[in-house]
Design an enzyme around this catalytic site. Sequence first.
Site, PDB file in Angstrom:
ATOM      1  N   GLY A 149      -4.328  -5.017  -4.543  1.00  0.00           N
ATOM      2  CA  GLY A 149      -5.407  -4.116  -4.948  1.00  0.00           C
ATOM      3  C   GLY A 149      -4.801  -2.840  -5.499  1.00  0.00           C
ATOM      4  O   GLY A 149      -4.160  -2.103  -4.765  1.00  0.00           O
ATOM      5  N   HIS A 150      -4.938  -2.628  -6.788  1.00  0.00           N
ATOM      6  CA  HIS A 150      -4.425  -1.401  -7.397  1.00  0.00           C
ATOM      7  C   HIS A 150      -5.594  -0.603  -7.951  1.00  0.00           C
ATOM      8  O   HIS A 150      -6.437  -1.155  -8.650  1.00  0.00           O
ATOM      9  CB  HIS A 150      -3.463  -1.715  -8.547  1.00  0.00           C
ATOM     10  CG  HIS A 150      -2.165  -2.294  -8.081  1.00  0.00           C
ATOM     11  ND1 HIS A 150      -1.200  -2.761  -8.936  1.00  0.00           N
ATOM     12  CD2 HIS A 150      -1.683  -2.485  -6.847  1.00  0.00           C
ATOM     13  CE1 HIS A 150      -0.188  -3.205  -8.236  1.00  0.00           C
ATOM     14  NE2 HIS A 150      -0.451  -3.054  -6.961  1.00  0.00           N
TER      15      HIS A 150
ATOM     16  N   GLN B 111       2.079  -6.325  -3.023  1.00  0.00           N
ATOM     17  CA  GLN B 111       2.409  -6.300  -1.592  1.00  0.00           C
ATOM     18  C   GLN B 111       3.704  -5.506  -1.352  1.00  0.00           C
ATOM     19  O   GLN B 111       3.976  -4.604  -2.118  1.00  0.00           O
ATOM     20  CB  GLN B 111       2.515  -7.717  -1.004  1.00  0.00           C
ATOM     21  CG  GLN B 111       1.188  -8.462  -0.917  1.00  0.00           C
ATOM     22  CD  GLN B 111       0.837  -9.197  -2.187  1.00  0.00           C
ATOM     23  OE1 GLN B 111       1.662  -9.881  -2.757  1.00  0.00           O
ATOM     24  NE2 GLN B 111      -0.384  -9.057  -2.640  1.00  0.00           N
TER      25      GLN B 111
ATOM     26  N   ASP C  19       0.813  -1.223   0.000  1.00  0.00           N
ATOM     27  CA  ASP C  19       0.000   0.000   0.000  1.00  0.00           C
ATOM     28  C   ASP C  19       0.844   1.269   0.000  1.00  0.00           C
ATOM     29  O   ASP C  19       0.467   2.275   0.599  1.00  0.00           O
ATOM     30  CB  ASP C  19      -0.951   0.020   1.216  1.00  0.00           C
ATOM     31  CG  ASP C  19      -1.736  -1.261   1.326  1.00  0.00           C
ATOM     32  OD1 ASP C  19      -2.283  -1.682   0.307  1.00  0.00           O
ATOM     33  OD2 ASP C  19      -1.783  -1.853   2.424  1.00  0.00           O
TER      34      ASP C  19
ATOM     35  N   LYS D 188       1.693   2.213  -5.163  1.00  0.00           N
ATOM     36  CA  LYS D 188       2.315   1.708  -6.390  1.00  0.00           C
ATOM     37  C   LYS D 188       1.483   2.040  -7.623  1.00  0.00           C
ATOM     38  O   LYS D 188       2.020   2.248  -8.693  1.00  0.00           O
ATOM     39  CB  LYS D 188       2.470   0.177  -6.307  1.00  0.00           C
ATOM     40  CG  LYS D 188       3.549  -0.267  -5.330  1.00  0.00           C
ATOM     41  CD  LYS D 188       3.785  -1.768  -5.409  1.00  0.00           C
ATOM     42  CE  LYS D 188       2.759  -2.590  -4.683  1.00  0.00           C
ATOM     43  NZ  LYS D 188       2.716  -2.452  -3.242  1.00  0.00           N
TER      44      LYS D 188
END
Length: 430
Positions: free
Chosen positions: A40-41, A224, A13, A16
Amino acid sequence: MANVVVVGAQWGDEGKGKIVDWLSEQADIVVRFQGGHNAGHTLVIDGVTYKLSLLPSGIVRGGKLSVIGNGVVVDPHALCDEIERLRSQGVKVTPAELKLADNAALILPLHRELDGFRENANSGTKIGTTKRGIGPAYEDKVGRRAIRVRDLAEPDALPPKVERLLAHHNALRRGLGLAEVEADSLLRLLNEIAPKVLPFMDRVWDTLDHARREGRRILFEGAQGALLDIDHGTYPYVTSSNTVAGQAATGSGLGPGAVGYVLGIVKAYTTRVGEGPFPSELHDETGRQIGERGREFGTVTGRARRCGWFDAVLVRQTVKTSGISGIALTKLDILDGFETIKVCTGYRLDGVLIDYLPASESAQKRLEPVYETISGWSGSTAGARSWADLPAEAIKYVRRIEELIGAPVALLSTSPERDDTILVKNPFEA
Ligand code: IMP
């Protein structure tokens, strides 16, 4: 021309999404090499929000090849759902754009169920996982009983593989008091999903080797963060894959020479989701304020992230374990307005000063942060696009971070907007 690997340099988080999007525009190929749909992006392009978990970020912009490498664990249903969701937003996802490694291991419903069961059980270690089945799927891969993408193309050879997998899982499930999984129902599920997944199947190592020889630019997109690495992270409070940059080669089938510039994404403070040691965590008003301003809620699970001061010890270690060439520093603006800012420069362990993260779990829990206090700034850094736009104290903070971690800032991101970036060095041109 260097290929670029992007890795999170903390516990994930780090922001990125924006950086990967900017880099993926310059790349010909974007490759995921570890993890799964625990990532999750969020990408915002021309005002439209796209949420990605498993697919490489390049897919949204079109005109590039997106690759899911062998190091990823693939939930075929999550993959199909994500493809459908993106298609409904007008994104083109065909086998020409997306390649899925034939030797990647699958995440099955029994993995998700086991992950959730373990997390909810009050025995053993609660990791605070995303409950996506990531850990159990990697266990089966290493245990040499996984069903892999290629197996979907050989329905006649599937039954003995499913038997072997279930011999293990049903023994476990009996012990845990869970209903056994029937071979027929799992086989049916695999045969049903196969025609949707198989068109994307590819000998990814070969495709990437050709592309590399043709001089095409490859972006390796890590998920991650390095402190969640199964070997180098805060074990056992980690994810089940190698998240450090070296995995880009192994998880895509290329040799280490294919990896050039390693860009570590570093947040100007520290956050963590889930359980585990966090020496510079703040349990006070300042921590709450950082979380609120930084909108620190998980994109996958919606959980509030734990927040704390920047920990230079951890990032310095990541710079080494990932061979980071330069960093992208994100979310500096969240620290705007603090009178003073602290940076963790070392730890006290049982009264002794140390400058590294010890491997021992119990030692990690006993670490007391040693802080350096730095003056804050009253002006705003939000939206800055050149060093001249930054308050002098903010520049000092950035320079001190560079010094403490032993890596230069290549990019400084000052808001979620793509143009709010100070570019020092383009990793693709390094
Ligand atoms: P798992 O990857 O679901 O097994 O979760 C293991 C640990 O990694 C937990 O602490 C999760 O919160 C954390 N984790 C997994 N994926 C992400 C991510 O994309 N960002 C931040 N933390 C993550």
